[in-house]
Design a protein around this motif. Sequence first.
Motif, PDB file in Angstrom:
ATOM      1  N   LYS A   1       0.850  -1.195   0.000  1.00 28.05           N
ATOM      2  CA  LYS A   1       0.000   0.000   0.000  1.00 28.05           C
ATOM      3  C   LYS A   1       0.882   1.241   0.000  1.00 28.05           C
ATOM      4  O   LYS A   1       1.974   1.246   0.581  1.00 28.05           O
ATOM      5  CB  LYS A   1      -0.979   0.007   1.163  1.00 28.05           C
ATOM      6  CG  LYS A   1      -0.376   0.056   2.542  1.00 28.05           C
ATOM      7  CD  LYS A   1      -1.478  -0.006   3.592  1.00 28.05           C
ATOM      8  CE  LYS A   1      -0.888  -0.121   4.999  1.00 28.05           C
ATOM      9  NZ  LYS A   1      -1.923  -0.330   6.011  1.00 28.05           N
TER      10      LYS A   1
ATOM     11  N   SER B   1      -0.285   4.473   4.946  1.00 28.53           N
ATOM     12  CA  SER B   1      -1.304   4.018   5.877  1.00 28.53           C
ATOM     13  C   SER B   1      -2.238   5.158   6.232  1.00 28.53           C
ATOM     14  O   SER B   1      -1.808   6.185   6.769  1.00 28.53           O
ATOM     15  CB  SER B   1      -0.638   3.474   7.146  1.00 28.53           C
ATOM     16  OG  SER B   1      -1.608   3.017   8.064  1.00 28.53           O
ATOM     17  N   HIS B   2      -3.503   4.993   5.892  1.00 29.86           N
ATOM     18  CA  HIS B   2      -4.558   5.852   6.412  1.00 29.86           C
ATOM     19  C   HIS B   2      -5.841   5.044   6.422  1.00 29.86           C
ATOM     20  O   HIS B   2      -5.878   3.907   5.930  1.00 29.86           O
ATOM     21  CB  HIS B   2      -4.691   7.173   5.644  1.00 29.86           C
ATOM     22  CG  HIS B   2      -5.058   7.061   4.204  1.00 29.86           C
ATOM     23  ND1 HIS B   2      -6.308   6.710   3.780  1.00 29.86           N
ATOM     24  CD2 HIS B   2      -4.322   7.283   3.077  1.00 29.86           C
ATOM     25  CE1 HIS B   2      -6.351   6.720   2.458  1.00 29.86           C
ATOM     26  NE2 HIS B   2      -5.161   7.054   2.009  1.00 29.86           N
ATOM     27  N   ALA B   3      -6.892   5.588   7.002  1.00 34.68           N
ATOM     28  CA  ALA B   3      -8.085   4.796   7.292  1.00 34.68           C
ATOM     29  C   ALA B   3      -8.640   4.075   6.066  1.00 34.68           C
ATOM     30  O   ALA B   3      -9.021   2.905   6.147  1.00 34.68           O
ATOM     31  CB  ALA B   3      -9.160   5.689   7.913  1.00 34.68           C
TER      32      ALA B   3
ATOM     33  N   ASP C   1      -6.166   1.280   4.802  1.00 36.54           N
ATOM     34  CA  ASP C   1      -6.145   0.222   5.812  1.00 36.54           C
ATOM     35  C   ASP C   1      -7.431  -0.607   5.765  1.00 36.54           C
ATOM     36  O   ASP C   1      -7.402  -1.822   5.965  1.00 36.54           O
ATOM     37  CB  ASP C   1      -5.979   0.825   7.211  1.00 36.54           C
ATOM     38  CG  ASP C   1      -4.633   1.515   7.403  1.00 36.54           C
ATOM     39  OD1 ASP C   1      -3.742   1.336   6.548  1.00 36.54           O
ATOM     40  OD2 ASP C   1      -4.487   2.251   8.403  1.00 36.54           O
ATOM     41  N   SER C   2      -8.557   0.046   5.473  1.00 39.38           N
ATOM     42  CA  SER C   2      -9.834  -0.670   5.362  1.00 39.38           C
ATOM     43  C   SER C   2      -9.843  -1.606   4.161  1.00 39.38           C
ATOM     44  O   SER C   2     -10.432  -2.694   4.212  1.00 39.38           O
ATOM     45  CB  SER C   2     -10.990   0.328   5.254  1.00 39.38           C
ATOM     46  OG  SER C   2     -11.161   1.052   6.448  1.00 39.38           O
TER      47      SER C   2
ATOM     48  N   GLU D   1      -7.234  -3.149   2.996  1.00 43.14           N
ATOM     49  CA  GLU D   1      -6.414  -4.275   3.433  1.00 43.14           C
ATOM     50  C   GLU D   1      -7.222  -5.235   4.305  1.00 43.14           C
ATOM     51  O   GLU D   1      -7.162  -6.461   4.132  1.00 43.14           O
ATOM     52  CB  GLU D   1      -5.225  -3.714   4.217  1.00 43.14           C
ATOM     53  CG  GLU D   1      -4.016  -4.610   4.280  1.00 43.14           C
ATOM     54  CD  GLU D   1      -2.838  -3.873   4.901  1.00 43.14           C
ATOM     55  OE1 GLU D   1      -1.842  -3.655   4.198  1.00 43.14           O
ATOM     56  OE2 GLU D   1      -2.923  -3.506   6.097  1.00 43.14           O
ATOM     57  N   THR D   2      -8.000  -4.685   5.223  1.00 42.52           N
ATOM     58  CA  THR D   2      -8.813  -5.515   6.120  1.00 42.52           C
ATOM     59  C   THR D   2      -9.914  -6.249   5.361  1.00 42.52           C
ATOM     60  O   THR D   2     -10.148  -7.445   5.585  1.00 42.52           O
ATOM     61  CB  THR D   2      -9.439  -4.645   7.229  1.00 42.52           C
ATOM     62  OG1 THR D   2      -8.398  -3.985   7.954  1.00 42.52           O
ATOM     63  CG2 THR D   2     -10.260  -5.489   8.187  1.00 42.52           C
TER      64      THR D   2
ATOM     65  N   PHE E   1       2.682  -8.055   3.927  1.00 41.70           N
ATOM     66  CA  PHE E   1       2.150  -6.696   3.876  1.00 41.70           C
ATOM     67  C   PHE E   1       3.295  -5.703   3.948  1.00 41.70           C
ATOM     68  O   PHE E   1       4.153  -5.803   4.830  1.00 41.70           O
ATOM     69  CB  PHE E   1       1.188  -6.451   5.047  1.00 41.70           C
ATOM     70  CG  PHE E   1      -0.051  -7.278   4.997  1.00 41.70           C
ATOM     71  CD1 PHE E   1      -0.208  -8.356   5.850  1.00 41.70           C
ATOM     72  CD2 PHE E   1      -1.059  -6.974   4.113  1.00 41.70           C
ATOM     73  CE1 PHE E   1      -1.360  -9.123   5.815  1.00 41.70           C
ATOM     74  CE2 PHE E   1      -2.216  -7.729   4.072  1.00 41.70           C
ATOM     75  CZ  PHE E   1      -2.368  -8.815   4.916  1.00 41.70           C
TER      76      PHE E   1
ATOM     77  N   ASN F   1       4.318  -1.347   3.428  1.00 39.97           N
ATOM     78  CA  ASN F   1       3.830   0.029   3.384  1.00 39.97           C
ATOM     79  C   ASN F   1       4.947   0.924   2.853  1.00 39.97           C
ATOM     80  O   ASN F   1       6.032   0.997   3.436  1.00 39.97           O
ATOM     81  CB  ASN F   1       3.416   0.458   4.798  1.00 39.97           C
ATOM     82  CG  ASN F   1       2.995   1.905   4.897  1.00 39.97           C
ATOM     83  OD1 ASN F   1       2.869   2.601   3.894  1.00 39.97           O
ATOM     84  ND2 ASN F   1       2.782   2.353   6.119  1.00 39.97           N
TER      85      ASN F   1
ATOM     86  N   SER G   1      -4.800  11.494   3.953  1.00 41.93           N
ATOM     87  CA  SER G   1      -4.112  11.002   5.149  1.00 41.93           C
ATOM     88  C   SER G   1      -3.893  12.119   6.161  1.00 41.93           C
ATOM     89  O   SER G   1      -3.607  11.852   7.338  1.00 41.93           O
ATOM     90  CB  SER G   1      -2.765  10.367   4.774  1.00 41.93           C
ATOM     91  OG  SER G   1      -1.875  11.338   4.253  1.00 41.93           O
TER      92      SER G   1
ATOM     93  N   TYR H   1     -13.797  -0.640   2.896  1.00 45.77           N
ATOM     94  CA  TYR H   1     -13.812  -2.066   3.226  1.00 45.77           C
ATOM     95  C   TYR H   1     -14.418  -2.852   2.062  1.00 45.77           C
ATOM     96  O   TYR H   1     -13.965  -3.952   1.725  1.00 45.77           O
ATOM     97  CB  TYR H   1     -14.613  -2.276   4.508  1.00 45.77           C
ATOM     98  CG  TYR H   1     -14.639  -3.699   5.025  1.00 45.77           C
ATOM     99  CD1 TYR H   1     -13.685  -4.150   5.920  1.00 45.77           C
ATOM    100  CD2 TYR H   1     -15.650  -4.580   4.633  1.00 45.77           C
ATOM    101  CE1 TYR H   1     -13.719  -5.445   6.419  1.00 45.77           C
ATOM    102  CE2 TYR H   1     -15.696  -5.879   5.112  1.00 45.77           C
ATOM    103  CZ  TYR H   1     -14.732  -6.308   6.007  1.00 45.77           C
ATOM    104  OH  TYR H   1     -14.758  -7.597   6.483  1.00 45.77           O
TER     105      TYR H   1
END
Length: 334
Positions: free
Chosen positions: A38, A41-43, A46-47, A49-50, A67, A69, A226, A264
């Motif tokens: 990625k 990293s930000h919300a 990260d979503s 990825e989840t 993973f 970053n 971010s 997500y």
Amino acid sequence: MKKYIALFLMLIAAFTLAAGGSGEAAADDGSVLIGVSKLLSHAALDSVETGLQDYLATTGLNVRYDFQNANGDISTAASIAQQFESEGCDVVVGIGTASAQALANVFTDIPVLFAAVTDPVDAGLVASNEGSADSNVCGVSDMNPVEAQISLIHDITGAKVIGNVYSSGEQNGVVLMEQAQAACDKLGLELVTAAVSNSSEVRTALQSIIDRVDAVYIATDNNVISAIAAIDDVCNDAGVPLLAADPSGIDGLECMMAWGFNYYSIGTATGKLIEDILVNGANPGEEGTVFLTDPADFELWFNLDTAKKLGYTIPQEYLDTASVIIENGVKTEL
């Protein structure tokens, strides 16, 4: 001597990839190694990825992950791609345009999937969104309804001059700024922009234009989004309404409006593509670009406390379609 040269090269590789990640050693258990890179990293990212992990956990596939970053650095994204190649990844995923481009530049014989890429054709990842049998690249776009988002700002606030901060070195940031300009031209509005090269410049860039705008629109530009907390601070200090195109990062902020993807869902859609390739034998290139169109994949947020403080009233017709409303400090999910 060869032993020491090999050790030296291994140390260089370790330091080069200090950007952060959770690499996994090779396993002889029939599992599939998926490299996930990625941009930062930000919300939202990260979503993605989840969502990817959660979906693949339901498929029964024996999957391992590496993973990584890039922390917003394009050269690090390229180094990560080289590491994935040396590890022998079976599938690689690039979350964000620059990470996806780095992977596509290295891999030609295994599936390369992009996620949260605004315009994969303009980014050179695919020749067309319909896909091609001679390509190994496919993925999921996060193309937002920019014109509708800016129209929403105008309808609610009456703003005539819209402020926008964008990342001049990020392909999707430039594309989104150009779309915002086209939308403003069509709607008879003025767009005032400020360019940044990284997230640390966002606060100062917005401060340089905040006195000249009636409202601020922030697109899904990774470097900019971010720094959404800094953007929120500047807008609140100036009493200027903010609409963010990424709802995932505004929880706890005073952002008046947010309308965009639930990232997500982009992750789960990417996982479905991987399943189709690994389980059903689909040709990656023929999968093309997936665009999410289900209303359930979008979220519309309104902070009525911020609206009241700034002197705006959100029409009921918009509240009726909202996913989240914040009022009297209470967040209600609808």
